[in-house]
Write a protein that holds these residues in place. Structure first.
Motif, PDB file in Angstrom:
ATOM      1  N   SER A 105       3.485  18.142  22.137  1.00  0.00           N
ATOM      2  CA  SER A 105       3.851  16.493  21.895  1.00  0.00           C
ATOM      3  C   SER A 105       4.376  16.218  20.919  1.00  0.00           C
ATOM      4  O   SER A 105       5.064  15.025  20.513  1.00  0.00           O
ATOM      5  CB  SER A 105       2.254  15.953  22.079  1.00  0.00           C
ATOM      6  OG  SER A 105       1.607  16.395  21.011  1.00  0.00           O
ATOM      7  N   GLU A 106       4.571  17.086  19.805  1.00  0.00           N
ATOM      8  CA  GLU A 106       5.505  16.972  18.803  1.00  0.00           C
ATOM      9  C   GLU A 106       7.076  16.966  18.926  1.00  0.00           C
ATOM     10  O   GLU A 106       7.789  16.674  17.800  1.00  0.00           O
ATOM     11  CB  GLU A 106       4.678  17.816  17.397  1.00  0.00           C
ATOM     12  CG  GLU A 106       3.512  17.460  17.026  1.00  0.00           C
ATOM     13  CD  GLU A 106       2.960  18.241  16.068  1.00  0.00           C
ATOM     14  OE1 GLU A 106       2.360  17.875  15.035  1.00  0.00           O
ATOM     15  OE2 GLU A 106       3.122  19.496  16.360  1.00  0.00           O
ATOM     16  N   ARG A 107       7.282  17.760  19.929  1.00  0.00           N
ATOM     17  CA  ARG A 107       8.508  18.244  19.769  1.00  0.00           C
ATOM     18  C   ARG A 107       9.748  17.217  19.722  1.00  0.00           C
ATOM     19  O   ARG A 107      10.595  17.202  19.015  1.00  0.00           O
ATOM     20  CB  ARG A 107       8.979  19.316  21.179  1.00  0.00           C
ATOM     21  CG  ARG A 107       7.956  20.585  21.255  1.00  0.00           C
ATOM     22  CD  ARG A 107       7.997  21.294  22.302  1.00  0.00           C
ATOM     23  NE  ARG A 107       7.851  20.619  23.593  1.00  0.00           N
ATOM     24  CZ  ARG A 107       7.485  21.111  24.486  1.00  0.00           C
ATOM     25  NH1 ARG A 107       7.796  22.465  24.864  1.00  0.00           N
ATOM     26  NH2 ARG A 107       7.395  20.390  25.836  1.00  0.00           N
ATOM     27  N   ILE A 108       9.696  16.496  20.801  1.00  0.00           N
ATOM     28  CA  ILE A 108      10.927  15.437  20.980  1.00  0.00           C
ATOM     29  C   ILE A 108      10.669  14.218  19.692  1.00  0.00           C
ATOM     30  O   ILE A 108      11.440  13.970  19.026  1.00  0.00           O
ATOM     31  CB  ILE A 108      10.608  14.642  22.226  1.00  0.00           C
ATOM     32  CG1 ILE A 108      11.233  15.768  23.505  1.00  0.00           C
ATOM     33  CG2 ILE A 108      11.545  13.327  22.125  1.00  0.00           C
ATOM     34  CD1 ILE A 108      11.068  15.014  24.833  1.00  0.00           C
ATOM     35  N   PRO A 109       9.467  13.829  19.449  1.00  0.00           N
ATOM     36  CA  PRO A 109       9.332  12.827  18.265  1.00  0.00           C
ATOM     37  C   PRO A 109      10.224  13.525  17.155  1.00  0.00           C
ATOM     38  O   PRO A 109      10.608  12.979  16.128  1.00  0.00           O
ATOM     39  CB  PRO A 109       7.816  12.562  18.023  1.00  0.00           C
ATOM     40  CG  PRO A 109       7.400  12.751  19.476  1.00  0.00           C
ATOM     41  CD  PRO A 109       8.197  13.954  19.974  1.00  0.00           C
ATOM     42  N   LYS A 110       9.705  15.015  16.732  1.00  0.00           N
ATOM     43  CA  LYS A 110      10.319  15.174  15.566  1.00  0.00           C
ATOM     44  C   LYS A 110      11.704  15.547  15.464  1.00  0.00           C
ATOM     45  O   LYS A 110      12.283  15.551  14.627  1.00  0.00           O
ATOM     46  CB  LYS A 110       9.529  16.866  15.224  1.00  0.00           C
ATOM     47  CG  LYS A 110       8.304  16.905  14.939  1.00  0.00           C
ATOM     48  CD  LYS A 110       7.944  16.647  13.456  1.00  0.00           C
ATOM     49  CE  LYS A 110       6.272  16.642  13.448  1.00  0.00           C
ATOM     50  NZ  LYS A 110       6.079  16.498  11.764  1.00  0.00           N
ATOM     51  N   ILE A 111      12.367  15.664  16.831  1.00  0.00           N
ATOM     52  CA  ILE A 111      13.838  15.835  16.655  1.00  0.00           C
ATOM     53  C   ILE A 111      14.425  14.290  16.430  1.00  0.00           C
ATOM     54  O   ILE A 111      15.426  14.135  15.797  1.00  0.00           O
ATOM     55  CB  ILE A 111      14.379  16.401  17.974  1.00  0.00           C
ATOM     56  CG1 ILE A 111      13.781  17.755  18.521  1.00  0.00           C
ATOM     57  CG2 ILE A 111      15.768  16.019  18.522  1.00  0.00           C
ATOM     58  CD1 ILE A 111      14.287  18.375  19.771  1.00  0.00           C
ATOM     59  N   VAL A 112      13.664  13.592  17.272  1.00  0.00           N
ATOM     60  CA  VAL A 112      14.289  12.074  17.203  1.00  0.00           C
ATOM     61  C   VAL A 112      14.198  11.366  15.586  1.00  0.00           C
ATOM     62  O   VAL A 112      14.965  10.693  15.267  1.00  0.00           O
ATOM     63  CB  VAL A 112      13.657  11.132  18.063  1.00  0.00           C
ATOM     64  CG1 VAL A 112      14.084   9.648  17.922  1.00  0.00           C
ATOM     65  CG2 VAL A 112      13.776  11.358  19.415  1.00  0.00           C
ATOM     66  N   ASN A 113      13.119  11.820  15.061  1.00  0.00           N
ATOM     67  CA  ASN A 113      12.786  11.442  13.708  1.00  0.00           C
ATOM     68  C   ASN A 113      13.744  12.313  12.767  1.00  0.00           C
ATOM     69  O   ASN A 113      13.528  12.135  11.495  1.00  0.00           O
ATOM     70  CB  ASN A 113      11.335  11.515  13.390  1.00  0.00           C
ATOM     71  CG  ASN A 113      10.830  10.100  14.071  1.00  0.00           C
ATOM     72  OD1 ASN A 113      11.411   9.287  14.455  1.00  0.00           O
ATOM     73  ND2 ASN A 113       9.464  10.551  14.474  1.00  0.00           N
ATOM     74  N   GLN A 114      14.445  13.287  12.969  1.00  0.00           N
ATOM     75  CA  GLN A 114      15.211  14.167  12.020  1.00  0.00           C
ATOM     76  C   GLN A 114      14.479  15.050  11.378  1.00  0.00           C
ATOM     77  O   GLN A 114      14.828  15.253  10.300  1.00  0.00           O
ATOM     78  CB  GLN A 114      16.319  13.311  11.514  1.00  0.00           C
ATOM     79  CG  GLN A 114      17.082  12.389  12.296  1.00  0.00           C
ATOM     80  CD  GLN A 114      18.082  11.563  11.499  1.00  0.00           C
ATOM     81  OE1 GLN A 114      18.029  11.404  10.283  1.00  0.00           O
ATOM     82  NE2 GLN A 114      19.221  11.056  11.992  1.00  0.00           N
ATOM     83  N   GLN A 115      13.240  15.445  11.594  1.00  0.00           N
ATOM     84  CA  GLN A 115      12.361  16.191  10.857  1.00  0.00           C
ATOM     85  C   GLN A 115      12.629  17.666  11.175  1.00  0.00           C
ATOM     86  O   GLN A 115      12.438  18.723  10.468  1.00  0.00           O
ATOM     87  CB  GLN A 115      10.887  16.019  11.288  1.00  0.00           C
ATOM     88  CG  GLN A 115      10.679  14.710  10.629  1.00  0.00           C
ATOM     89  CD  GLN A 115       9.030  14.159  11.311  1.00  0.00           C
ATOM     90  OE1 GLN A 115       8.982  13.702  12.120  1.00  0.00           O
ATOM     91  NE2 GLN A 115       8.182  14.259  10.260  1.00  0.00           N
ATOM     92  N   ALA A 169      -0.510  17.492  28.065  1.00  0.00           N
ATOM     93  CA  ALA A 169       0.158  16.036  28.301  1.00  0.00           C
ATOM     94  C   ALA A 169       1.667  16.081  27.946  1.00  0.00           C
ATOM     95  O   ALA A 169       2.281  16.668  27.086  1.00  0.00           O
ATOM     96  CB  ALA A 169      -0.536  14.842  27.379  1.00  0.00           C
ATOM     97  N   GLY A 170       2.613  15.436  28.872  1.00  0.00           N
ATOM     98  CA  GLY A 170       3.766  15.270  28.887  1.00  0.00           C
ATOM     99  C   GLY A 170       4.549  16.484  29.262  1.00  0.00           C
ATOM    100  O   GLY A 170       5.903  16.618  28.989  1.00  0.00           O
ATOM    101  N   THR A 171       4.051  17.555  29.700  1.00  0.00           N
ATOM    102  CA  THR A 171       4.691  18.611  30.239  1.00  0.00           C
ATOM    103  C   THR A 171       5.111  18.895  31.748  1.00  0.00           C
ATOM    104  O   THR A 171       4.687  17.927  32.274  1.00  0.00           O
ATOM    105  CB  THR A 171       3.817  19.889  29.900  1.00  0.00           C
ATOM    106  OG1 THR A 171       2.577  19.880  30.648  1.00  0.00           O
ATOM    107  CG2 THR A 171       3.456  20.192  28.474  1.00  0.00           C
TER     108      THR A 171
END
Length: 316
Positions: A105-115, A169-171
């Protein structure tokens, strides 16, 4: 009384106004143009910092997991190393690969937020995900299957009606089970470890995940005979790819070039690349592929290679 302002007074006023104006203007620019800093591409950021920050899984053996030394390791981590090496060639400087363990669940948010600059683990393409991130070529293939306790009769779509199926979730595994049987009772977990534990404790009837990941978990257990992967055709078949931020075509080119170079080298029997693959899928690996699965992987790689210009042998 003299109404004229002296030159010295004027200079003093301008200095005061200047000291006030600069912070105000800086604040105005920061407010009006908040995305100026964020417009930096991954290539520019890596060139500036000398660090490639990459996300990967903690519990997706053999793709990515925390090993006995507490380090992130796996097939996908080896792909990240190859990408880092190619970036070093492109930029002409040494780069540090900084790994970050992420939950699905962290993968896409971390990319979008440039982390993180990219994620390579057991990610599969979906149109919904593609609206937020960009995908590389596939460097692996897997499918959705069920892990059950031995003796279970689950398998057919009808057998899943009313059954408690664990998913993340989300997979794409969640999507596959929903597509196969809308009346299955999905039980959501944050990590695969939680799902495996729930199956062991009997609070769910099955746990759904990528077939290779299930096989990897099963082969690491002290009592593997107590569980089974439901045989038969997977509920879905998916490619494994890396994810990168949108609007980073030059970086995506480097990622794709690195992955295709690896696959071309493996198919052509280049020692280093064969060793990487066999470390994770060979006869003595955590997840030994049978001949049919290995042939499927090779065929998939060859198909991807055929749609690209051949990587020069001098670059291998």
């Amino acid at each position: 009384m003299n109404n004229q302002i002296s030159v010295r007074s004027l200079i003093l006023i301008f200095l005061i106004l200047d000291n006030i104006a600069i912070p105000i203007l800086s604040l105005m620019f920061a407010t009006v143009m908040p995305n100026v800093v964020s417009a930096e591409t991954v290539i520019q950021k890596v060139k500036r910092t000398g660090v490639l920050t990459a996300g990967t899984s903690r519990d997706a053996l053999p793709f990515a997991y925390v090993d006995s030394q507490g380090k992130l390791n796996g097939y996908s981590v080896d792909m990240l190393t190859l990408i880092k090496e190619q970036l070093e060639k492109d930029l002409g400087k040494k780069i540090k690969l900084q790994l970050v363990g992420l939950s699905p669940s962290e993968r896409i948010p971390k990319i979008v937020n440039q982390q993180v600059d990219l994620v390579c683990d057991a990610s599969s393409f979906t149109w919904k995900r593609d609206k937020k991130v960009d995908f590389s070529v596939s460097y692996g293939v897997t499918g959705t299957q069920l892990l059950v306790k031995k003796g279970s009769n689950l398998g057919s779509p009808e057998s899943l009606i009313g059954k408690r199926i664990g998913v993340l979730a989300g997979t794409t595994n969640e999507q596959a089970i929903t597509r196969v049987q809308t009346q299955a009772k999905l039980v959501y977990f944050k990590t695969r470890t939680e799902g495996y534990t729930a199956l062991q404790q009997g609070t769910i009837d099955a746990f759904s995940s990528d077939s290779i990941l299930l096989e990897g978990w099963l082969q690491q257990q002290k009592n593997p005979d107590a569980f089974a992967i439901v045989p038969g055709r997977p509920y879905s078949r998916e490619g494994i790819a890396c994810m990168v931020p949108e609007n980073n075509s030059k970086f995506l080119d480097t990622v794709n070039y690195s992955l295709v170079k690896f696959m071309q080298g493996f198919v052509n029997g280049v020692g280093r690349y064969v060793a990487i693959f066999d470390r994770w899928f060979g006869p003595n690996s955590p997840v030994a592929l049978n001949r049919d699965l290995r042939d499927l992987v090779v065929e998939t790689m060859q198909l991807i290679i055929d749609f690209r210009e051949e990587v020069p042998k001098s670059d291998n």
